[in-house]
Motif scaffolding. Structure first.
Motif, PDB file in Angstrom:
ATOM      1  N   THR A   1       2.862   5.871  -2.898  1.00 23.27           N
ATOM      2  CA  THR A   1       3.983   6.688  -3.351  1.00 23.27           C
ATOM      3  C   THR A   1       3.905   6.941  -4.847  1.00 23.27           C
ATOM      4  OG1 THR A   1       5.402   5.903  -1.566  1.00 23.27           O
ATOM      5  CG2 THR A   1       6.508   6.799  -3.509  1.00 23.27           C
ATOM      6  N   LEU A   2       3.605   5.904  -5.617  1.00 22.84           N
ATOM      7  CA  LEU A   2       3.467   6.102  -7.062  1.00 22.84           C
ATOM      8  C   LEU A   2       2.294   7.019  -7.379  1.00 22.84           C
ATOM      9  CD1 LEU A   2       4.289   2.567  -8.516  1.00 22.84           C
ATOM     10  CD2 LEU A   2       5.658   4.655  -8.673  1.00 22.84           C
TER      11      LEU A   2
ATOM     12  N   SER B   1      15.248   5.219  -0.812  1.00 32.03           N
ATOM     13  CA  SER B   1      14.348   6.365  -0.951  1.00 32.03           C
ATOM     14  C   SER B   1      13.172   6.015  -1.861  1.00 32.03           C
ATOM     15  CB  SER B   1      15.103   7.552  -1.540  1.00 32.03           C
ATOM     16  OG  SER B   1      14.206   8.606  -1.794  1.00 32.03           O
ATOM     17  N   LEU B   2      11.968   6.144  -1.331  1.00 29.21           N
ATOM     18  CA  LEU B   2      10.784   5.889  -2.144  1.00 29.21           C
ATOM     19  C   LEU B   2      10.568   6.990  -3.186  1.00 29.21           C
ATOM     20  CD1 LEU B   2       8.226   4.439   0.419  1.00 29.21           C
ATOM     21  CD2 LEU B   2       9.607   3.234  -1.272  1.00 29.21           C
TER      22      LEU B   2
ATOM     23  N   TRP C   1       0.834  -1.204   0.000  1.00 30.14           N
ATOM     24  CA  TRP C   1       0.000   0.000   0.000  1.00 30.14           C
ATOM     25  C   TRP C   1       0.866   1.251   0.000  1.00 30.14           C
ATOM     26  CZ3 TRP C   1      -4.164  -1.661   4.067  1.00 30.14           C
ATOM     27  CH2 TRP C   1      -5.082  -2.529   3.460  1.00 30.14           C
ATOM     28  N   ARG C   2       1.970   1.225   0.719  1.00 32.87           N
ATOM     29  CA  ARG C   2       2.880   2.373   0.754  1.00 32.87           C
ATOM     30  C   ARG C   2       3.509   2.602  -0.615  1.00 32.87           C
ATOM     31  NH1 ARG C   2       3.933   7.081   1.219  1.00 32.87           N
ATOM     32  NH2 ARG C   2       5.942   7.748   1.976  1.00 32.87           N
TER      33      ARG C   2
ATOM     34  N   HIS D   1       9.827  -3.941 -11.696  1.00 25.63           N
ATOM     35  CA  HIS D   1      10.926  -3.102 -11.180  1.00 25.63           C
ATOM     36  C   HIS D   1      10.784  -2.905  -9.674  1.00 25.63           C
ATOM     37  CE1 HIS D   1      12.370  -1.962 -15.151  1.00 25.63           C
ATOM     38  NE2 HIS D   1      11.100  -1.893 -15.502  1.00 25.63           N
ATOM     39  N   PRO D   2      11.044  -3.937  -8.892  1.00 23.52           N
ATOM     40  CA  PRO D   2      10.935  -3.770  -7.434  1.00 23.52           C
ATOM     41  C   PRO D   2      11.928  -2.720  -6.928  1.00 23.52           C
ATOM     42  CG  PRO D   2      11.847  -5.923  -7.992  1.00 23.52           C
ATOM     43  CD  PRO D   2      11.488  -5.263  -9.274  1.00 23.52           C
TER      44      PRO D   2
END
Length: 97
Positions: free
Chosen positions: A35-36, A70-71, A30-31, A64-65
């Motif tokens: 973020t995306l 840094s997110l 979910w994070r 692309h994990p």
């Protein structure tokens, strides 16, 4: 996974070790999706949250994990991925967004 989770996660009265680690896993995903969505507000608005996650964010994250702490860098390759892998008829619109 259940056996390995027991080595690292302590169960409680309601949840076993594997169930607890699944909650952390879900929260992490979910994070990443959030973020995306924050980094690509136009695409998120164009698709809507559910379709953005289903059509772009999840397939992109699987391909692309994140390997960076840094997110903020999470979507650095999203436009390249869209160009190479996204095949829907609205591809030109998505790339221009």
């Amino acid at each position: 996974m259940s056996e390995e989770a027991a080595d690292y996660i302590t169960p409680n009265e309601r949840l076993g070790s594997a169930e607890r680690i699944q909650i952390y896993n879900q929260q992490y995903w979910w994070r990443l999706l959030s973020t995306l969505q924050e980094n690509f507000p136009t695409l998120t608005r164009l698709f809507g949250y559910t379709d953005f996650n289903r059509s772009l964010a999840t397939p992109f994250l699987l391909a692309h994990p994140s390997h960076h702490f840094s997110l903020a860098r999470l979507g650095d390759k999203l436009s390249d991925w869209i160009d190479e892998c996204y095949t829907a008829p609205d591809k030109a619109l998505v790339l221009s967004s």
